[in-house]
Design an enzyme around this catalytic site. Sequence first.
Site, PDB file in Angstrom:
ATOM      1  N   SER A 114       1.170  -1.091   0.038  1.00 27.05           N
ATOM      2  CA  SER A 114      -0.163  -0.090  -0.172  1.00 27.05           C
ATOM      3  C   SER A 114       0.467   1.081  -0.303  1.00 27.05           C
ATOM      4  CB  SER A 114      -1.060   0.023   1.369  1.00 27.05           C
ATOM      5  OG  SER A 114      -0.043   0.846   2.132  1.00 27.05           O
ATOM      6  N   PHE A 115       0.304   2.202  -0.078  1.00 25.40           N
ATOM      7  CA  PHE A 115       1.147   3.865  -0.425  1.00 25.40           C
ATOM      8  C   PHE A 115       1.562   3.906   0.860  1.00 25.40           C
ATOM      9  CE2 PHE A 115      -1.718   6.980   2.069  1.00 25.40           C
ATOM     10  CZ  PHE A 115      -0.662   8.016   1.749  1.00 25.40           C
ATOM     11  N   LYS A 116       0.669   3.489   1.746  1.00 28.54           N
ATOM     12  CA  LYS A 116       1.437   3.508   3.737  1.00 28.54           C
ATOM     13  C   LYS A 116       3.222   3.279   3.655  1.00 28.54           C
ATOM     14  CE  LYS A 116      -2.417   5.173   5.699  1.00 28.54           C
ATOM     15  NZ  LYS A 116      -3.086   4.981   4.912  1.00 28.54           N
ATOM     16  N   ASP A 117       3.750   1.632   2.579  1.00 26.37           N
ATOM     17  CA  ASP A 117       4.886   2.304   3.235  1.00 26.37           C
ATOM     18  C   ASP A 117       5.973   3.027   1.930  1.00 26.37           C
ATOM     19  OD1 ASP A 117       4.650  -0.750   3.122  1.00 26.37           O
ATOM     20  OD2 ASP A 117       4.512  -1.829   1.347  1.00 26.37           O
ATOM     21  N   LEU A 120       5.979   4.927   5.452  1.00 28.49           N
ATOM     22  CA  LEU A 120       6.900   4.443   6.351  1.00 28.49           C
ATOM     23  C   LEU A 120       8.372   3.692   6.344  1.00 28.49           C
ATOM     24  CD1 LEU A 120       3.825   3.001   8.230  1.00 28.49           C
ATOM     25  CD2 LEU A 120       5.047   4.766   9.348  1.00 28.49           C
TER      26      LEU A 120
END
Length: 483
Positions: A114-117, A120
Amino acid sequence: MIQYISNTGGGKPVDFETAILDGFAVDGGLYVPTALPKISLQQLANWKKLGYLELAFEILSLFIDRSVISEIELKTLLHDAYNSFEKSEIIPFHKLKTKKETFIMELFYGPTLSFKDIGLAFLVNLVDFFLKRNNEFKSIIVATTGDTGPATAFFSAGKSNLSAWILYPKGFITEEQERQMTTLAHTNIHPVGVSNCPDGGDDLDLIIAKLYANLDFKNKVQLSSVNSINWGRILMQTVHYFYGYLQMVDHIGEKINVSVPSGAFGNLCAGGLARKMGLPINTFIVANNTNACLHRIFSNGIFQKQPIVETPSSAIDILIPYNFWRYLYFCVNKDSEKIKAWMNEFKTNGQIHFDAGTHNSYAEGFLSASINDGQTLETIASIYKNESYLLDPHGAVALKAVEQLKNELEDLKTLCLATAHPAKFTKITKRALKGKEIPDKGKHHSIEKAKTRCEKVYLCDHLHAEAALTQVMLTDWDLKNEK
Ligand SMILES: *Cc1c(COP(=O)(O)O)cnc(C)c1O
């Protein structure tokens, strides 16, 4: 010296390292840089040929003093953060065949899909870098609507200076997302499934706020957060707007539209700030599902919490888009007194009607839409049928919002942010395609592998979560520090 202050005015200015390690500012506000750098068209032209990591280095260097992180340290941090990504270009693009000049920005090729990678990978490595340098240890806590959790767990795994506590609303996230967190065997990763959350992920933010407010506890376990309250997330997320723009345009200065599936407004806050820095984005499309808090804020100036509804795009089932406060700060001449008053008003009354002047100041250059479940599923189905491209439900919300607003949008190239891999949402893919089988494009080997592993998780009830967490985090802290 580049400094950071709270958007609600409390405390003293701090350097980049303190802003990152604190998470929240001392007064509970959100850290913001005292000034936004301006990027000229000439500067953009100089950056046109840069790869993602080189561009990230240039942009981050505008916000971080070399005395805090040296040139070589920053380059190494960036390199290490993104070497787990599946595609060498980090972020690929896909041009749709059946839509005019529409490009999908595929933000989901990190290790947890996901774009959270994107945010983060850098932030967790950065926190660990500072902690090692200072010989410190921290407890990191995050709340997740499904994607922050897996990314925090992946990047924290095995990092000896931090313990990661990951709260998720049991039943509100997909099985795939849950297993991404619970099947990592590392001893410093602690997923916590919280059952009976009346408002989904938003409830977990409240629990975290209470833990932060318990100062004895907070200081004892050295509590911090890598949710998008942390400036590091927003900073890193500005980069993909610059990158996407530079990849798409034929000439620098050309304007484009960008559609973003939005929940807590962290991604779009970064986009809005990139535009304030000088990036030529014409219109940002705030794409909501039926949990349409941002749509109400942008379309009629009303910030109001409404009951949560479960949707296919569960990562954006969010009621309170807290990063809106960070963006608003830059729209009202950095008037922290106003931000503080509004935040208090919202706490007391549960709603705010912004005056027309304020509404115009933040809504300029934004359009918004609320996409329902049927439209989300139909969009997945029709794009798959017409061009055998499989969107995840969040990417589908972004694309449908463009279609819905097409009469109000200028005829420009459009960038749609696809924020997750469909393999995290196989039940939704099946519903959308009305088939029993998931096409290969809807699977991913990492998800298949997680199915074969044991799960390790703490479970507690929402009613007792604050007390239960306080107890278990203190125990963990003492055990670690006895060693
Ligand atoms: C977190 C998330 C979003 C929303 O991002 P915000 O920064 O919270 O607005 C959109 N799509 C997916 C898949 C996400 O995980």
